[in-house]
Design an enzyme around this catalytic site. Structure first.
Site, PDB file in Angstrom:
ATOM      1  CD  GLN A   1      -7.024  -4.507   4.181  1.00  0.00           C
ATOM      2  OE1 GLN A   1      -7.816  -4.966   4.117  1.00  0.00           O
ATOM      3  NE2 GLN A   1      -7.097  -3.018   3.740  1.00  0.00           N
TER       4      GLN A   1
ATOM      5  CB  CYS B   1      -4.005   3.675  -1.491  1.00  0.00           C
ATOM      6  SG  CYS B   1      -4.729   4.417  -1.069  1.00  0.00           S
TER       7      CYS B   1
ATOM      8  CG  HIS C   1      -1.857   0.612   1.112  1.00  0.00           C
ATOM      9  ND1 HIS C   1      -0.944   2.488   1.247  1.00  0.00           N
ATOM     10  CD2 HIS C   1      -3.149   1.048   1.203  1.00  0.00           C
ATOM     11  CE1 HIS C   1      -2.378   2.789   1.713  1.00  0.00           C
ATOM     12  NE2 HIS C   1      -3.726   2.409   1.393  1.00  0.00           N
TER      13      HIS C   1
ATOM     14  CG  ASP D   1       0.409  -2.562   6.660  1.00  0.00           C
ATOM     15  OD1 ASP D   1      -0.085  -2.318   6.533  1.00  0.00           O
ATOM     16  OD2 ASP D   1      -0.033  -1.431   5.131  1.00  0.00           O
TER      17      ASP D   1
ATOM     18  CE  LYS E   1      -7.486  -0.484   6.695  1.00  0.00           C
ATOM     19  NZ  LYS E   1      -8.093   0.374   5.641  1.00  0.00           N
TER      20      LYS E   1
HETATM   21  N1  C6P Z   1      -6.493   1.071   2.980  1.00  0.00           N
HETATM   22  C1  C6P Z   1      -8.308   0.497   2.066  1.00  0.00           C
HETATM   23  O1  C6P Z   1      -9.534   0.026   1.182  1.00  0.00           O
HETATM   24  P1  C6P Z   1      -5.050   3.973   7.378  1.00  0.00           P
HETATM   25  O2  C6P Z   1      -5.810   5.087   5.815  1.00  0.00           O
HETATM   26  O3  C6P Z   1      -3.781   4.572   7.864  1.00  0.00           O
HETATM   27  O4  C6P Z   1      -6.301   2.826   8.292  1.00  0.00           O
HETATM   28  O5  C6P Z   1      -4.665   2.390   6.198  1.00  0.00           O
HETATM   29  C2  C6P Z   1      -3.982   2.449   4.941  1.00  0.00           C
HETATM   30  C3  C6P Z   1      -3.227   1.225   4.697  1.00  0.00           C
HETATM   31  C4  C6P Z   1      -2.655   0.628   4.856  1.00  0.00           C
HETATM   32  N2  C6P Z   1      -2.095  -0.754   4.788  1.00  0.00           N
HETATM   33  C5  C6P Z   1      -2.371  -1.419   3.829  1.00  0.00           C
HETATM   34  C6  C6P Z   1      -2.593  -3.049   3.239  1.00  0.00           C
HETATM   35  C7  C6P Z   1      -4.669  -0.597   3.796  1.00  0.00           C
HETATM   36  O6  C6P Z   1      -4.613  -1.848   3.289  1.00  0.00           O
HETATM   37  C8  C6P Z   1      -4.184   0.571   4.194  1.00  0.00           C
HETATM   38  C9  C6P Z   1      -5.985   1.041   4.377  1.00  0.00           C
HETATM   39  C10 C6P Z   1      -7.986   1.234   2.341  1.00  0.00           C
HETATM   40  O7  C6P Z   1      -7.450  -0.804   0.683  1.00  0.00           O
HETATM   41  C11 C6P Z   1      -8.097   2.622   2.194  1.00  0.00           C
HETATM   42  S1  C6P Z   1      -6.495   2.820   0.562  1.00  0.00           S
END
Ligand code: C6P
Length: 409
Positions: free
Chosen positions: A204, A365, A121, A201, A227
């Site tokens: 997910q 992203c 991401h 990371d 999430k």
């Molecule tokens: N993915 C998706 O719809 P934040 O926005 O900081 O809570 O998380 C960022 C992020 C980082 N790593 C991974 C693997 C992610 O999936 C995400 C967030 C959302 O897939 C928004 S783009």
């Protein structure tokens, strides 16, 4: 095993119609819905305990401090951290990854390598690009295998990529676009063998199955509350105590100092060192309630439920004419990402909304990965504890209708 269909009553938002149809919420990888227990924790805090933490000696401040630090301990047990001080509250995964990247930036120099993967991401790519630019370190990426990235990470490439020059190996546990589940314990062991620090990371994965930082052997882990049934605006950076103690803070100010004079200041140990200013008390407490909720359901049971829905969705979607599903064909996390030639994902999501469906369309992203796969966007259906097999039927029926409209199917 939880009763999965009764559990929908825990989520007030699910009981509504969208465009005259029952809401079918399949955008859980973007953000999950919140159970009553989490919403109640927020309301209770603001109605009874709201106060600043770590600063006051009055009853409300002590209650708020106890609840906030209690949430830290709750999160520490949720991920099996050795010490609550290893849990730093942030705004979310993005802020956690930036915190570790910027703090580490001070330690890197030309010749050092930061290794990521081709499925990161932007949050786990762009901060490392910035750090590499600022320090002269080199950024490299473990490739993904297959025309649809179905082969996962090229683990054989680690032999040449994981050299002693690698200081940081930053990788995702689960791809938000592919649904790939990476072998994080193996990646940590391989990194440790060359002395590299690992950054996982877990955005997910953390709310979708068991996650034990010590069994995995992780150095740093980043995740978001929103999430995993928790509120927005709260997340965590887990860091091994010895590493945190050796890191300089990225943000400075009140609450994180031991002593200040007009010229200089000294820092408290972790976690305070990394939590300058008034923290997000209410949302941290509600994140603790989310941990309780998920643990009561059973982390293994959640992983099985989400994975089974994703495999069922994969098999049913695969019957649609002209569909291209990316990511692994067998074991995958609770999401499926797909494209149809000649129909833009944004159109699919807009038309599916007419059927009450919440999907996500776009590059998620993950622009470099999309480009590598020759795509500009995909449509993504992502599942969580309250989703049902019937909702997959609604998804497939809606897609058939949309494809007919666009002249396919
Ligand atoms: N993915 C998706 O719809 P934040 O926005 O900081 O809570 O998380 C960022 C992020 C980082 N790593 C991974 C693997 C992610 O999936 C995400 C967030 C959302 O897939 C928004 S783009």
């Amino acid at each position: 095993m939880p009763n999965w269909s009764n559990l929908r009553s825990d989520f007030p938002i699910l009981h509504q119609e969208v465009n005259g149809k029952p809401l079918v919420y399949l955008d859980n990888a973007a953000t999950s819905q919140k159970p009553r227990r989490v919403i109640d924790a927020l309301v209770r805090y603001y109605e009874r305990d709201n106060s600043n933490v770590h600063r006051g000696l009055h009853t409300l401040s002590m209650r708020a401090t106890n609840a906030y630090e209690g949430a830290r301990t709750r999160v520490a047990t949720f991920i099996n951290a050795a010490d609550p001080a290893e849990v730093i509250f942030t705004r979310g995964t993005t802020e956690s990854l930036n915190l570790v990247a910027h703090s580490f930036a001070k330690k890197l120099q030309p010749g050092d390598v930061v290794l990521t993967t081709e499925m990161e991401h932007h949050s786990n790519l762009v901060p490392w690009q910035q750090v590499a630019k600022a320090t002269g370190a080199t950024l490299r990426h473990v490739p993904v295998l297959g025309t649809d990235a179905e082969g996962g990470l090229d683990l054989a490439a680690l032999d040449s990529l994981l050299t002693p020059q690698v200081k940081i190996f930053a990788f995702t546990h689960i791809s938000n676009t592919l649904g790939t589940i990476n072998p994080v314990a193996l990646l940590c062991a391989r990194a440790r063998a060359v002395g590299a620090v690992t950054v996982i990371d877990a955005a997910q994965s953390i709310g979708h199955g068991p996650f034990d930082v010590r069994a995995i052997g992780a150095d740093f882990v980043a995740f978001s509350g929103h999430k995993m049934c928790g509120p927005t605006g709260i997340g965590v950076l887990y860091g091994r105590r010895a590493l945190l103690d050796a890191l300089a803070p990225d943000e400075t100010g009140g609450g994180m100092v031991v002593s200040v004079n007009y010229e200089s200041a000294s820092w408290k140990p972790a976690p305070e060192r990394f939590e300058a200013g008034t923290p997000n008390v209410a949302d941290a407490i509600a994140l603790g309630a989310a941990c309780d909720y998920l643990e009561a359901l059973g982390r293994d049971a959640i992983a099985q439920h989400d994975g089974a829905l994703a495999r069922l969705a994969y098999d049913q979607l695969a019957t649609l004419p002209g569909i291209r599903i990316i990511g692994p064909r067998g074991e995958r996390s609770g999401l499926v990402s797909f494209a149809f030639e000649g129909v833009h994902a944004h159109d699919i999501v807009t038309f599916a909304d007419e059927d009450g469906l919440a999907l996500r369309g776009g590059h998620h992203c993950n622009q470099p990965l999309m480009r590598k796969l020759g795509l500009t966007s995909t449509t993504r259906a992502s599942f969580y504890v309250y989703n049902t097999e019937q909702e997959i039927d609604v998804l497939v029926a809606s897609l058939r209708r949309i494809l007919k409209f666009f002249g396919g199917g």
